[in-house]
Design a protein around this motif. Sequence first.
Motif, PDB file in Angstrom:
ATOM      1  N   LEU A   9       0.826  -1.205   0.000  1.00 34.59           N
ATOM      2  CA  LEU A   9       0.000   0.000   0.000  1.00 34.59           C
ATOM      3  C   LEU A   9       0.861   1.256   0.000  1.00 34.59           C
ATOM      4  N   ARG A  10       1.922   1.249   0.812  1.00 35.92           N
ATOM      5  CA  ARG A  10       2.797   2.426   0.872  1.00 35.92           C
ATOM      6  C   ARG A  10       3.380   2.747  -0.493  1.00 35.92           C
ATOM      7  N   ASP A  11       3.822   1.726  -1.202  1.00 36.34           N
ATOM      8  CA  ASP A  11       4.469   1.937  -2.492  1.00 36.34           C
ATOM      9  C   ASP A  11       3.471   2.287  -3.602  1.00 36.34           C
ATOM     10  N   GLU A  12       2.228   1.818  -3.454  1.00 39.04           N
ATOM     11  CA  GLU A  12       1.245   2.040  -4.513  1.00 39.04           C
ATOM     12  C   GLU A  12       0.208   3.104  -4.151  1.00 39.04           C
ATOM     13  N   LYS A  13      -0.262   3.071  -2.910  1.00 38.95           N
ATOM     14  CA  LYS A  13      -1.301   4.008  -2.456  1.00 38.95           C
ATOM     15  C   LYS A  13      -0.995   4.435  -1.023  1.00 38.95           C
ATOM     16  N   PRO A  14      -0.081   5.370  -0.839  1.00 44.26           N
ATOM     17  CA  PRO A  14       0.308   5.755   0.526  1.00 44.26           C
ATOM     18  C   PRO A  14      -0.806   6.428   1.321  1.00 44.26           C
ATOM     19  N   ILE A  15      -1.881   6.806   0.643  1.00 45.81           N
ATOM     20  CA  ILE A  15      -3.079   7.330   1.310  1.00 45.81           C
ATOM     21  C   ILE A  15      -4.267   6.581   0.733  1.00 45.81           C
TER      22      ILE A  15
ATOM     23  N   LEU B  10      -5.836   5.319   5.699  1.00 47.66           N
ATOM     24  CA  LEU B  10      -4.562   4.807   6.201  1.00 47.66           C
ATOM     25  C   LEU B  10      -3.431   5.574   5.518  1.00 47.66           C
ATOM     26  N   ILE B  11      -2.521   6.128   6.319  1.00 54.32           N
ATOM     27  CA  ILE B  11      -1.386   6.885   5.798  1.00 54.32           C
ATOM     28  C   ILE B  11      -0.123   6.076   6.056  1.00 54.32           C
TER      29      ILE B  11
ATOM     30  N   GLN C  99       4.101  11.764   3.685  1.00 49.61           N
ATOM     31  CA  GLN C  99       2.687  12.050   3.892  1.00 49.61           C
ATOM     32  C   GLN C  99       2.351  12.084   5.391  1.00 49.61           C
ATOM     33  N   GLN C 100       2.983  11.195   6.164  1.00 50.76           N
ATOM     34  CA  GLN C 100       2.748  11.202   7.609  1.00 50.76           C
ATOM     35  C   GLN C 100       3.246  12.493   8.243  1.00 50.76           C
TER      36      GLN C 100
END
Length: 413
Positions: free
Chosen positions: A38-44, A57-58, A63-64
Motif C-alpha cells: 500500500l505504501r508503495d502504490e497508495k500511501p493514502i 490509512l497513511i 505524507q505522515q
Amino acid sequence: MADTLTDTADNAEQPIPEFPMPRAAGCPFAPPPGLEELRDEKPITKVRIWDGSTPWLITGHAQQRAILTDPRLSNDEKFGSFPHVSEYRADIAKVTPKLITNTDAPEHTRLRRMVNGPLLLKRVEALRPAIQKIVDDLIDDILAGPKPADLLTALALPVPSLVISELLGVRYEDHEFFQRNSNIALDRDALPEEARAASGALSGYLDELLTEKLAAPGEDAMSEMAARVTAGEMTRSEAVHMGVAMLIAGHETTATMISLGTLALLENPEQLAVLRDTEDPKVVAGAVEELLRYLSIVHSGLRRVAREDIEIGGQVIRAGEGVVVEISAANWDSAAFPEAERLDLTRNARLHNAFGFGPHQCLGQSLARVELQVVYSTLYRRIPTLRLATSFDRIEFEESGTTYGVRTLPVTW
C-alpha cells in the motif's frame, strides 16, 4: 456519494483491505507485506477496521509528516468517525476525561505543560546514573542466576518498571499488578469487560496514590500533579488518568524495545558488535535511533480524525473521517531511508516516526532514549557471549497489544 473529490470508478472496484494486517512469519521485523504494498502504490488509502468503518490509512513517510503537523487533524476521540483501536476503546472514550492523548490545542498545550516537567531532557539526563545502576544490578542478577534466562522478565520489564516507579512515586513492589492490568487494558483482543476492569483497577490504584501524595508529597511526578490539583491547575480526574497513561506508556514500550531490539541484534551480529565495541555515546545514541526506526513497535497505528477537509497527496480527507497513521511502513519507506530493510546502526535515522511527529509526539521519548542507550551500551559489553537459548523460529511474537514484541526471550551465554 463519493467519499472524496478524487474517488474514481477504479478505486470503487478495488476491495478495501482489512487493518491491522498480519506480518510475514519469515520476516518478523518487517512491516506486514500488505502495508508495504500500500505504501508503495497508495500511501493514502482506505482500510476497514474492526467495527466495519473505513478510515484513511497513511503509510508514506512524507505524507505522515505532512498530516501529523496539520492543525486540522484531531486527537478528539468523540468527534466524527474517530477510528478506535477496539470496542473497549470506543466505549471508554465516551467517559474519558480530557487528556493529552485525546485533546488538541489549546487544551492539549495546557495539559502537556502540567505533566512534562519530570520528562524534560535535562531532568531525564540527571536520571542516567540511577538508570545505569538499575541496569548493572539486574545484569549482576542475571549472571549470578541460572541459565538460560528470560531476558524479558529478567531485564526488559524490570528496567522501565523500576524507572517509571521512581519517576511517578509508585511502589515497585506493585509492578506485577500494574504490568498485568496494563497488558489487559492495551490488548485489542481483550473482552470489553476485562479491559474495563483492568483500567478501573489502575485508576483506583493511582487515585489512592494521589491521596497519599496530597497528604505527604515527595520528589516525584505524582506529587507534582498533586500540587497542581491543590492549586486548581488540574482536576483530580486529570491527574489520576494522566498517571495511568504515564504508568502504562512508561514501561510497556521500552520493555518491548529492549527485548525485540536484542533479538534483532542477535540476528545481526555485525551490528551488535557496533554497540558492544564502542564507548562513544554518539554511536550509541545513533544506534538507538536506527533500532527505533527498524522495529517500529507501535503497530496499531496512531489514530486521528479530520476536523476539516484536508487535501493531501491528491486525496481529500473529509471532515469527520478517521485517519490511521501506520508507523512501521513509513519507517521502512525507501524514499526516506535507502535500503530501509537493512539494519544499519551507522545510519542517520533521526527522522524516523517511531515517536510520532508534530505537537502530539510521545511525551516520554527522552526517557525512552536514555533507558535504551544505557541498556544497549551495557548489556552486550557485560555479556559479550549472549545468544539465544532456542532457535529463532521458535520465538513467539505478540501482535494483539498496542506494541509488537516477543512473549519471551530465552538467552544464555
